[in-house]
Design a protein around this motif. Structure first.
Motif, PDB file in Angstrom:
ATOM      1  N   ARG A   1       0.945  -1.056   0.013  1.00 23.93           N
ATOM      2  CA  ARG A   1      -0.050  -0.079   0.056  1.00 23.93           C
ATOM      3  C   ARG A   1       0.877   1.170  -0.051  1.00 23.93           C
ATOM      4  O   ARG A   1       1.839   1.422   0.877  1.00 23.93           O
ATOM      5  N   GLN A   2       0.620   2.259  -0.875  1.00 21.93           N
ATOM      6  CA  GLN A   2       1.368   3.468  -0.916  1.00 21.93           C
ATOM      7  C   GLN A   2       0.905   4.420  -0.232  1.00 21.93           C
ATOM      8  O   GLN A   2       0.484   5.647  -0.543  1.00 21.93           O
ATOM      9  N   ILE A   3       0.682   4.133   1.313  1.00 23.64           N
ATOM     10  CA  ILE A   3       0.438   5.288   2.112  1.00 23.64           C
ATOM     11  C   ILE A   3       1.652   5.250   3.323  1.00 23.64           C
ATOM     12  O   ILE A   3       2.278   4.271   3.158  1.00 23.64           O
ATOM     13  N   ALA A   4       1.364   6.400   4.167  1.00 24.18           N
ATOM     14  CA  ALA A   4       2.510   6.398   5.198  1.00 24.18           C
ATOM     15  C   ALA A   4       1.956   5.687   6.595  1.00 24.18           C
ATOM     16  O   ALA A   4       2.749   5.260   7.231  1.00 24.18           O
ATOM     17  N   TRP A   5       0.614   5.711   6.718  1.00 23.45           N
ATOM     18  CA  TRP A   5       0.062   5.085   8.048  1.00 23.45           C
ATOM     19  C   TRP A   5      -0.089   3.589   8.098  1.00 23.45           C
ATOM     20  O   TRP A   5      -0.688   2.937   7.024  1.00 23.45           O
ATOM     21  N   GLY A   6       0.796   2.924   8.573  1.00 21.99           N
ATOM     22  CA  GLY A   6       0.531   1.287   8.846  1.00 21.99           C
ATOM     23  C   GLY A   6       2.018   0.948   9.119  1.00 21.99           C
ATOM     24  O   GLY A   6       2.707   1.489   9.405  1.00 21.99           O
ATOM     25  N   ILE A   7       2.039  -0.535   8.780  1.00 22.96           N
ATOM     26  CA  ILE A   7       3.187  -1.309   9.230  1.00 22.96           C
ATOM     27  C   ILE A   7       4.186  -1.316   8.027  1.00 22.96           C
ATOM     28  O   ILE A   7       3.932  -1.806   6.802  1.00 22.96           O
ATOM     29  N   PRO A   8       5.502  -0.589   8.049  1.00 18.22           N
ATOM     30  CA  PRO A   8       6.456  -0.631   6.811  1.00 18.22           C
ATOM     31  C   PRO A   8       6.599  -2.003   6.326  1.00 18.22           C
ATOM     32  O   PRO A   8       6.748  -2.916   7.507  1.00 18.22           O
ATOM     33  N   ILE A   9       6.887  -2.273   5.086  1.00 18.10           N
ATOM     34  CA  ILE A   9       6.927  -3.524   4.559  1.00 18.10           C
ATOM     35  C   ILE A   9       8.755  -3.873   5.004  1.00 18.10           C
ATOM     36  O   ILE A   9       9.502  -2.998   4.360  1.00 18.10           O
ATOM     37  N   PRO A  10       8.997  -4.865   5.531  1.00 18.10           N
ATOM     38  CA  PRO A  10      10.380  -4.809   5.960  1.00 18.10           C
ATOM     39  C   PRO A  10      11.276  -5.607   4.786  1.00 18.10           C
ATOM     40  O   PRO A  10      11.895  -6.649   4.954  1.00 18.10           O
ATOM     41  N   ALA A  11      11.659  -4.755   3.665  1.00 22.76           N
ATOM     42  CA  ALA A  11      12.132  -5.215   2.517  1.00 22.76           C
ATOM     43  C   ALA A  11      13.040  -4.252   2.053  1.00 22.76           C
ATOM     44  O   ALA A  11      12.629  -2.916   1.887  1.00 22.76           O
ATOM     45  N   PHE A  12      14.196  -4.088   1.505  1.00 23.07           N
ATOM     46  CA  PHE A  12      15.135  -3.490   1.315  1.00 23.07           C
ATOM     47  C   PHE A  12      15.702  -3.638  -0.079  1.00 23.07           C
ATOM     48  O   PHE A  12      16.119  -4.878  -0.621  1.00 23.07           O
ATOM     49  N   VAL A  13      16.034  -2.774  -0.935  1.00 17.64           N
ATOM     50  CA  VAL A  13      16.473  -3.247  -2.356  1.00 17.64           C
ATOM     51  C   VAL A  13      17.858  -2.509  -2.660  1.00 17.64           C
ATOM     52  O   VAL A  13      17.989  -1.424  -1.979  1.00 17.64           O
ATOM     53  N   SER A  14      18.822  -3.168  -3.171  1.00 19.21           N
ATOM     54  CA  SER A  14      20.078  -2.605  -3.508  1.00 19.21           C
ATOM     55  C   SER A  14      20.020  -1.279  -4.347  1.00 19.21           C
ATOM     56  O   SER A  14      19.340  -1.230  -5.471  1.00 19.21           O
ATOM     57  N   ALA A  15      20.947  -0.582  -4.058  1.00 22.03           N
ATOM     58  CA  ALA A  15      21.135   0.765  -4.766  1.00 22.03           C
ATOM     59  C   ALA A  15      21.735   0.411  -6.122  1.00 22.03           C
ATOM     60  O   ALA A  15      21.426   1.197  -7.046  1.00 22.03           O
ATOM     61  N   GLU A  16      22.276  -0.601  -6.368  1.00 24.08           N
ATOM     62  CA  GLU A  16      22.954  -1.128  -7.576  1.00 24.08           C
ATOM     63  C   GLU A  16      22.288  -2.048  -8.502  1.00 24.08           C
ATOM     64  O   GLU A  16      22.214  -2.278  -9.637  1.00 24.08           O
TER      65      GLU A  16
END
Length: 853
Positions: free
Chosen positions: A405-420
């Motif tokens: 969901r593209q909103i601010a209020w909620g539980i952040p998705i615990p996923a990170f993407v490589s900058a490269e």
């Protein structure tokens, strides 16, 4: 304390709830049973007042838990509140709009903190409403869906699914609201029947001449077409398969393909394929390896992939321009009126756009299969039972679930993407950071949050501190999940799937689904219609108990029904009746009364104890099967008709203090789940129960009595009712009764005289009067001959009128056109009128029997 003449709920309710809290009444403890009973409250949105549906939910759940507590079980009603991601952000954005600001004026972190403060202010209001409704929740276990243990469980589930390949990230079609700027799950889209148009557009063949005509409701999306499809069995069009057509307005050539998805009967039998803006077309593109061209952006405007003339136009403007250009260039064959179902945002009403977006998805098939297996094995009981098969059918057709969901209020998705490397994603719970360093590489956090239903799918076990918590070990699976029919698919289904996936067990043993409460005209309540009813207003007017009893009085699992304030009025009168019974008992028992064994002495004693014994068993049977309205009706009938109207009146002639006290106590206990405040208030005035709490007493056990004696009192009732009826019909005041010698009348003459309001009873044969047909021995009511003749005449006239009314109603119902075309409610009302009219005629027939006897 002496009970005042009038019961005013507001004088007692807050103090009684405080008493329960101080005595820790709602903390689950085993008393007369080793069993456990549990319900976790479906968490209301933490962004505003409770509505009628919440009031009904809390009433039903609290009745069930209080009943099981009285049965001696460790009974838990666990409270909570839902952060309600998207919905709460929408509510807060409306608050911002009042100040001339919007979400775009703040960073995500600033907006999140503001909404957190907004929700925190509402918690006190939310808890006060729970208390006002008498919800016996264990406040020490209160849970918010953004509490650490709920967030941790969401992350644990996400990680487990990720590692097992059930979570994947991909570019797929999602339902997107361009106004709110977020995607929705399929189940959240609100579909409306819309009067639109069907546009027939000519696509010329690239070579050889000729054309294919397609029909569409969304001509603007043709700018992103990548094929035209026909059914492989369509003899008319199959010859075009493998050829290409020129896509009007774009100067692109696209292929003609064959696919079973095409409905030969729709339009011309040839359809345009727009993979980036239609779910069915997306699947066709997957099968035929077609490109996906997005021509609508996330703001609902035509983007750079379309010809320049359309770029920057919103969808509606683009539609008009495309149609204008098609007509000018000779490509628009015709236009037809067409009704079709269109998806809308359920909050703002904006038409939902299917758009391509990279999101996190769950492969739902393995989860659904486990749930279907459990449902078919009857591991969960449903009320109403038909909802089980309905849920199975839904799960069988379940598609993958977009949880981003593209909103601010909620539980952040615990996923990170490589900058490269945009393909390099890692799981990490350090969501308070925008970027992290792992193995010398920089990773950026996914800005999206979880769909609220994802975190709330773990509600039954996460609230109980799964997997090691004592609460989980004692109370899971829940005894009951009670909620509305409208969230069977979005929530109940997910709780079942998540419960089985995470714990290996179903999350609850039973599901009770209540229907929608409509306004008095049967319409859905909504703020826009101005027909929403605030339950707190009803509580303030009628009292909490009256609200609870009134709102469940016509409850039937799964059935929608209009709100009926008359039921609350009736329930308030019932509470007052109970109050007056208690006042009478207080007066006749006196301050020095000591509770002892209830030994029945009179026929009335045996009768009321027999009725009480039947009541305890019948109400238990109803509540064990969640027949709330039926249980309440039995209680109402017992207290009002049996206890108040008959036994108390009989006790004024011959008081058995112990029986009166025991019946009052038992009535308070059995009624307590439905009307906790008034019953506890009365209980606290019973001097012999000083220092005890009604809410934790034991369900009554009533010993058997003399059946013959009980039946004797029923014979007295029958006789008294007949005398009362005749006295009312003939306008008699304190008439005399003549009867031949009988044991019933001889032994109970004074009781009969008082209850029937007679002047005298003489045990001699009568020479004139009206014969009583409900007397075991010959008996006559002394009535002058002229009065009888006048009554006969009036009865005959009424009988004739009643027969005419019945004939009219029968004729109306025999008219097939009336039965088929009139509204069902009107036809049902006519049937009810006929049934009542026939009943009245039967009573007149009974009256004529008396006169001829």
């Amino acid at each position: 304390m002496k009970l005042p003449k009038t019961y005013k709920p507001s004088d007692y309710e807050a103090d009684i709830y405080a008493l329960w809290e101080k005595s820790r009444t709602f903390e689950p403890k085993n008393r007369d049973s080793d069993d456990y009973y549990s319900i976790v409250v479906p968490p209301p949105n933490a962004n505003g007042d409770l509505h009628l549906g919440h009031g009904l939910t809390l009433a039903l759940e609290d009745i069930a838990v209080r009943y099981n507590r009285l049965k001696g079980k460790a009974a838990l009603l666990l409270p909570g509140a839902d952060h309600a991601g998207f919905e709460t952000q929408v509510v807060y954005e409306k608050e911002l709009a009042k100040t001339g600001k919007s979400r775009f004026d703040f960073s995500r972190e600033e907006l999140y903190q503001q909404i957190w403060d907004f929700v925190a202010k509402n918690r006190e209001n939310y808890e006060a409403q729970f208390r006002s409704l008498g919800a016996g929740v264990d406040w020490s276990r209160y849970v918010f869906t953004l509490d650490k243990k709920i967030v941790d469980q969401a992350y644990t589930t996400f990680k487990k699914m990720w590692e097992e390949g059930l979570i994947y990230r991909g570019e797929r079609l999602v339902n997107f609201c361009s106004h709110h700027g977020t995607a929705f799950a399929d189940i959240e889209v609100e579909y409306k029947e819309t009067k639109g148009k069907l546009y027939y557009i000519k696509y010329p063949l690239t070579s050889g001449g000729g054309e294919l005509t397609v029909a569409t409701t969304r001509p603007e999306t043709m700018l992103g077409d990548t094929a035209v499809a026909v059914h492989p069995d369509d003899k008319k069009h199959v010859k075009y398969v493998g050829k290409t057509v020129r896509l009007p307005l774009t100067n692109r050539d696209i292929p003609v393909i064959a696919d079973d998805m095409v409905d030969i009967e729709f339009g011309t039998g040839a359809v345009k394929i727009t993979p980036a803006h239609d779910p069915n077309d997306f699947e066709v593109a997957e099968r035929h390896d077609l490109p996906r061209i997005s021509v609508i952006d996330y703001e609902g405007k035509i983007n750079h992939e379309a010809p320049e003339v359309y770029q920057g136009l919103d969808v509606e403007e683009a539609r008009k321009q495309v149609l204008k250009n098609l007509a000018e260039q000779g490509f628009l064959a015709k236009t037809e009126a067409h009704k079709h179902s269109v998806g809308h945002c359920y909050k703002c009403g904006t038409v939902i756009q299917p758009l391509l977006r990279e999101q996190w998805f769950i492969d739902m098939k393995p989860l659904a299969e486990k749930a279907i297996e459990a449902l078919k094995a009857n591991k969960i009981k449903f009320y109403p039972s038909g909802k089980k098969d309905q849920l199975i059918r839904y799960l069988e057709g379940l598609k993958d679930w977009n949880i981003s969901r593209q909103i601010a209020w909620g539980i952040p998705i615990p996923a990170f993407v490589s900058a490269e490397n945009s393909e390099d994603w890692i799981f990490d719970e350090r969501v308070d950071r925008e970027s992290i360093e792992v193995d010398g590489k920089t990773y950026h956090r996914d800005p999206d949050v979880f769909d609220t239903w994802f975190s709330s799918g773990s509600w039954p076990y996460a609230t109980l501190d799964y997997p090691e918590g004592e609460g989980y070990k004692q109370f899971y699976p829940l005894s009951l999940m009670e909620t509305g029919t409208d969230i069977l698919y979005p929530w109940v289904s997910r709780m079942i799937m998540f419960g089985l996936y995470s714990t290996g067990e179903v999350p609850f043993k039973a599901v009770y689904l209540h229907g929608l409460i409509q306004d008095e005209h049967g319409a859905k309540m909504s703020k826009s219609k101005g027909n929403v009813i605030n339950p707190m207003d009803q509580v303030n007017e009628y009292g909490s108990d009256a609200f609870r009893m009134g709102i469940i009085a016509t409850e039937a699992a799964g059935s929608n029904r209009p709100f009926d304030s008359s039921k609350l009025v009736g329930a308030r009168n019932f509470a007052n009746k109970l109050w007056n019974i208690a006042r009478y008992a207080e007066d006749v028992l006196g301050d020095d009364f000591i509770l002892g064994k209830a030994v029945p002495k009179t026929a009335a004693d045996h009768w009321i104890l027999t009725k009480l014994q039947h009541l305890t068993g019948a109400v238990s049977a109803d509540l064990d099967e969640y027949r709330f309205a039926e249980a309440y009706e039995k209680l109402y009938h017992f207290v009002w008709d049996y206890f108040a109207d008959w036994y108390i009146e009989a006790s004024k002639f011959s008081l058995n203090a112990q029986v009166l006290a025991r019946v009052l106590e038992a009535s308070l206990i059995i009624l307590h789940p439905f009307a906790p405040f008034v019953t506890e208030t009365i209980w606290q005035t019973l001097k012999w129960e000083h220092g005890t709490i009604l809410a934790v007493r034991s369900w009554p056990k009533v010993a058997g009595t003399d059946t013959k004696q009980a039946q004797q009192f029923e014979a007295i009732q029958s006789l008294v009712n007949e005398i009362r009826f005749l006295s009312n019909e003939l306008g008699l005041s304190k008439p005399r009764l003549h009867a031949e010698v009988s044991e019933l009348i001889h032994s109970n003459s004074e009781l009969i005289r008082r209850l029937a309001r007679l002047d005298d009873i003489t045990e001699t044969p009568a020479t004139s009067g009206i014969r009583l047909i409900n007397s075991s021995a010959p008996a006559w009511l002394a009535v002058e001959k002229s009065v009888i003749e006048d009554y006969k005449k009036r009865l005959g006239e009424r009988r004739t009128e009643q027969q005419k009314a019945i004939a009219t109603l029968e004729k109306r119902l025999a008219n097939k056109a009336y039965v088929d075309k009139a509204p069902k409610t009107v036809v049902d009302e006519t049937k009810q009128q006929l049934e009542e009219a026939r009943g009245q005629l039967d009573k007149m027939t009974e009256s004529e029997k008396r006169l001829s006897a």
